[in-house]
Design an enzyme around this catalytic site. Structure first.
Site, PDB file in Angstrom:
ATOM      1  N   HIS A 148       0.812  -1.218   0.000  1.00  0.00           N
ATOM      2  CA  HIS A 148       0.000   0.000   0.000  1.00  0.00           C
ATOM      3  C   HIS A 148       0.846   1.269   0.000  1.00  0.00           C
ATOM      4  O   HIS A 148       1.949   1.303   0.536  1.00  0.00           O
ATOM      5  CB  HIS A 148      -0.900   0.017   1.241  1.00  0.00           C
ATOM      6  CG  HIS A 148      -1.808  -1.149   1.341  1.00  0.00           C
ATOM      7  ND1 HIS A 148      -2.436  -1.524   2.501  1.00  0.00           N
ATOM      8  CD2 HIS A 148      -2.209  -2.071   0.416  1.00  0.00           C
ATOM      9  CE1 HIS A 148      -3.173  -2.595   2.295  1.00  0.00           C
ATOM     10  NE2 HIS A 148      -3.051  -2.956   1.031  1.00  0.00           N
ATOM     11  N   LYS A 157       6.326   6.163   6.948  1.00  0.00           N
ATOM     12  CA  LYS A 157       5.811   5.319   8.032  1.00  0.00           C
ATOM     13  C   LYS A 157       6.956   4.809   8.888  1.00  0.00           C
ATOM     14  O   LYS A 157       7.959   4.310   8.373  1.00  0.00           O
ATOM     15  CB  LYS A 157       5.037   4.130   7.453  1.00  0.00           C
ATOM     16  CG  LYS A 157       3.808   4.538   6.657  1.00  0.00           C
ATOM     17  CD  LYS A 157       3.261   3.424   5.805  1.00  0.00           C
ATOM     18  CE  LYS A 157       2.154   3.949   4.908  1.00  0.00           C
ATOM     19  NZ  LYS A 157       1.755   2.967   3.883  1.00  0.00           N
ATOM     20  N   TYR A 202       2.142   1.907  13.932  1.00  0.00           N
ATOM     21  CA  TYR A 202       2.981   2.776  13.127  1.00  0.00           C
ATOM     22  C   TYR A 202       2.518   4.225  13.141  1.00  0.00           C
ATOM     23  O   TYR A 202       1.363   4.509  13.364  1.00  0.00           O
ATOM     24  CB  TYR A 202       3.110   2.260  11.687  1.00  0.00           C
ATOM     25  CG  TYR A 202       1.844   1.983  10.936  1.00  0.00           C
ATOM     26  CD1 TYR A 202       1.000   0.936  11.296  1.00  0.00           C
ATOM     27  CD2 TYR A 202       1.504   2.718   9.809  1.00  0.00           C
ATOM     28  CE1 TYR A 202      -0.147   0.647  10.586  1.00  0.00           C
ATOM     29  CE2 TYR A 202       0.376   2.433   9.079  1.00  0.00           C
ATOM     30  CZ  TYR A 202      -0.450   1.390   9.476  1.00  0.00           C
ATOM     31  OH  TYR A 202      -1.586   1.106   8.755  1.00  0.00           O
ATOM     32  N   ASP A 236      -6.826  -6.002  -1.528  1.00  0.00           N
ATOM     33  CA  ASP A 236      -5.479  -6.470  -1.886  1.00  0.00           C
ATOM     34  C   ASP A 236      -5.542  -7.572  -2.931  1.00  0.00           C
ATOM     35  O   ASP A 236      -4.649  -7.709  -3.761  1.00  0.00           O
ATOM     36  CB  ASP A 236      -4.736  -6.924  -0.632  1.00  0.00           C
ATOM     37  CG  ASP A 236      -4.360  -5.738   0.244  1.00  0.00           C
ATOM     38  OD1 ASP A 236      -3.974  -5.953   1.406  1.00  0.00           O
ATOM     39  OD2 ASP A 236      -4.475  -4.589  -0.238  1.00  0.00           O
TER      40      ASP A 236
HETATM   41  C1  LIG Z   1      -5.098   2.964   6.634  1.00  0.00           C
HETATM   42  C2  LIG Z   1      -6.361   3.456   7.288  1.00  0.00           C
HETATM   43  C3  LIG Z   1      -7.548   2.749   7.199  1.00  0.00           C
HETATM   44  N1  LIG Z   1      -8.681   3.229   7.801  1.00  0.00           N
HETATM   45  C4  LIG Z   1      -9.914   2.420   7.726  1.00  0.00           C
HETATM   46  C5  LIG Z   1     -10.353   2.072   6.328  1.00  0.00           C
HETATM   47  C6  LIG Z   1     -11.011   0.723   6.485  1.00  0.00           C
HETATM   48  O1  LIG Z   1     -12.379   0.886   6.856  1.00  0.00           O
HETATM   49  C7  LIG Z   1     -10.264   0.083   7.670  1.00  0.00           C
HETATM   50  C8  LIG Z   1      -9.229  -0.926   7.262  1.00  0.00           C
HETATM   51  O2  LIG Z   1      -8.424  -0.316   6.261  1.00  0.00           O
HETATM   52  P1  LIG Z   1      -7.462  -1.207   5.367  1.00  0.00           P
HETATM   53  O3  LIG Z   1      -8.104  -2.511   5.052  1.00  0.00           O
HETATM   54  O4  LIG Z   1      -6.970  -0.342   4.251  1.00  0.00           O
HETATM   55  O5  LIG Z   1      -6.265  -1.463   6.418  1.00  0.00           O
HETATM   56  P2  LIG Z   1      -4.828  -2.097   6.010  1.00  0.00           P
HETATM   57  O6  LIG Z   1      -4.984  -3.174   4.998  1.00  0.00           O
HETATM   58  O7  LIG Z   1      -4.180  -2.413   7.299  1.00  0.00           O
HETATM   59  O8  LIG Z   1      -4.072  -0.890   5.330  1.00  0.00           O
HETATM   60  C9  LIG Z   1      -2.815  -0.440   5.807  1.00  0.00           C
HETATM   61  O9  LIG Z   1      -1.921  -1.471   5.525  1.00  0.00           O
HETATM   62  C10 LIG Z   1      -0.615  -1.185   5.098  1.00  0.00           C
HETATM   63  C11 LIG Z   1       0.325  -2.130   5.786  1.00  0.00           C
HETATM   64  C12 LIG Z   1      -0.162   0.216   5.183  1.00  0.00           C
HETATM   65  O10 LIG Z   1       1.036   0.501   5.176  1.00  0.00           O
HETATM   66  C13 LIG Z   1      -1.156   1.299   5.197  1.00  0.00           C
HETATM   67  O11 LIG Z   1      -0.966   2.097   6.347  1.00  0.00           O
HETATM   68  C14 LIG Z   1      -2.563   0.879   5.139  1.00  0.00           C
HETATM   69  O12 LIG Z   1      -2.922   0.795   3.769  1.00  0.00           O
HETATM   70  O13 LIG Z   1      -9.630   1.176   8.354  1.00  0.00           O
HETATM   71  C15 LIG Z   1      -8.685   4.405   8.521  1.00  0.00           C
HETATM   72  O14 LIG Z   1      -9.735   4.817   9.064  1.00  0.00           O
HETATM   73  N2  LIG Z   1      -7.522   5.130   8.608  1.00  0.00           N
HETATM   74  C16 LIG Z   1      -6.347   4.697   8.020  1.00  0.00           C
HETATM   75  O15 LIG Z   1      -5.308   5.378   8.151  1.00  0.00           O
END
Ligand SMILES: Cc1cn([C@H]2C[C@H](O)[C@@H](COP(=O)(O)OP(=O)(O)O[C@H]3O[C@H](C)C(=O)[C@H](O)[C@H]3O)O2)c(=O)[nH]c1=O
Length: 181
Positions: A62, A71, A131, A168
């Site tokens: 991401h 980060k 992070y 993803d």
């Molecule tokens: C990233 C983020 C997400 N969200 C909400 C959006 C979705 O409803 C939920 C899960 O989000 P997501 O599936 O995108 O989470 P990850 O797959 O852990 O995403 C992260 O994973 C990789 C490792 C990264 O480096 C990034 O910081 C980020 O993309 O949290 C928020 O409210 N705020 C945020 O900053």
């Protein structure tokens, strides 16, 4: 604080000074003055994140376009293989990646600069991943590249079945992704 260079000059491994005693341990998980002096990174951190995942969960790769985030990542329970990929087309290390084991036991942190894709795979039963980011999250600027893109050929150091979010699973290959100049 010990800074370890990686094959990508801007990506740094940080080992905090850990003070153990009969009670357990203490360490400064972040100290702006020491971080900036050691890494020469002078970006403000504006958001802290915390995700918990089970074994085999892979989150990534991401990044945010327009509002690129630096980060500073670490693990407070369990262990992950953390990956940073240079997505800057003009960079001499474009498409190169670094993979580092971050764990509650090794206390290691990884600095992932703006312009990099980031992801991790959980190698323990569960992992708590914390992070700091140097810009806020903007859904509209979120981008991803497939974790298994063949031109990146990231070695995640994990041979089990991976568990991905729908986002993803649908991530584009590098050739189709919007990258940094
Ligand atoms: C990233 C983020 C997400 N969200 C909400 C959006 C979705 O409803 C939920 C899960 O989000 P997501 O599936 O995108 O989470 P990850 O797959 O852990 O995403 C992260 O994973 C990789 C490792 C990264 O480096 C990034 O910081 C980020 O993309 O949290 C928020 O409210 N705020 C945020 O900053």
């Amino acid at each position: 604080m010990n800074i370890i260079d990686t094959i990508i000059p801007e990506v740094k491994i940080i080992e905090p000074a850990v003070f153990g005693d009969a009670r357990g341990f203490f360490f400064e998980s972040f100290n702006e003055q020491k971080f900036q002096a050691a890494t020469h990174v002078n970006l403000p951190f504006v958001q802290d994140n915390h995700s918990r995942s089970s074994k085999g969960v892979l989150r990534g790769l991401h990044y945010q376009i327009e509002r690129a985030q630096g980060k500073l990542v670490r693990v407070v329970s369990g262990a992950v293989i953390d990956v940073a990929v240079d997505l800057r087309r003009s960079s001499p290390t474009f498409k190169q990646w670094v993979a580092v084991e971050l764990s509650a036991d090794n206390h290691r942190q990884l600095w992932v600069p703006p312009g990099f894709g980031h992801g991790f795979v959980v190698i323990s039963d569960t992992a708590d991943f914390l992070y700091k980011t140097t810009d806020y999250w903007f859904k509209e600027h979120e981008r991803a590249v497939r974790w298994d893109d063949p031109t990146l050929a990231v070695d995640w150091g994990y041979t089990g079945e991976v568990s991905l979010s729908a986002k993803d699973m649908d991530a584009p290959y590098l050739v189709d992704a919007e990258l940094f100049e």
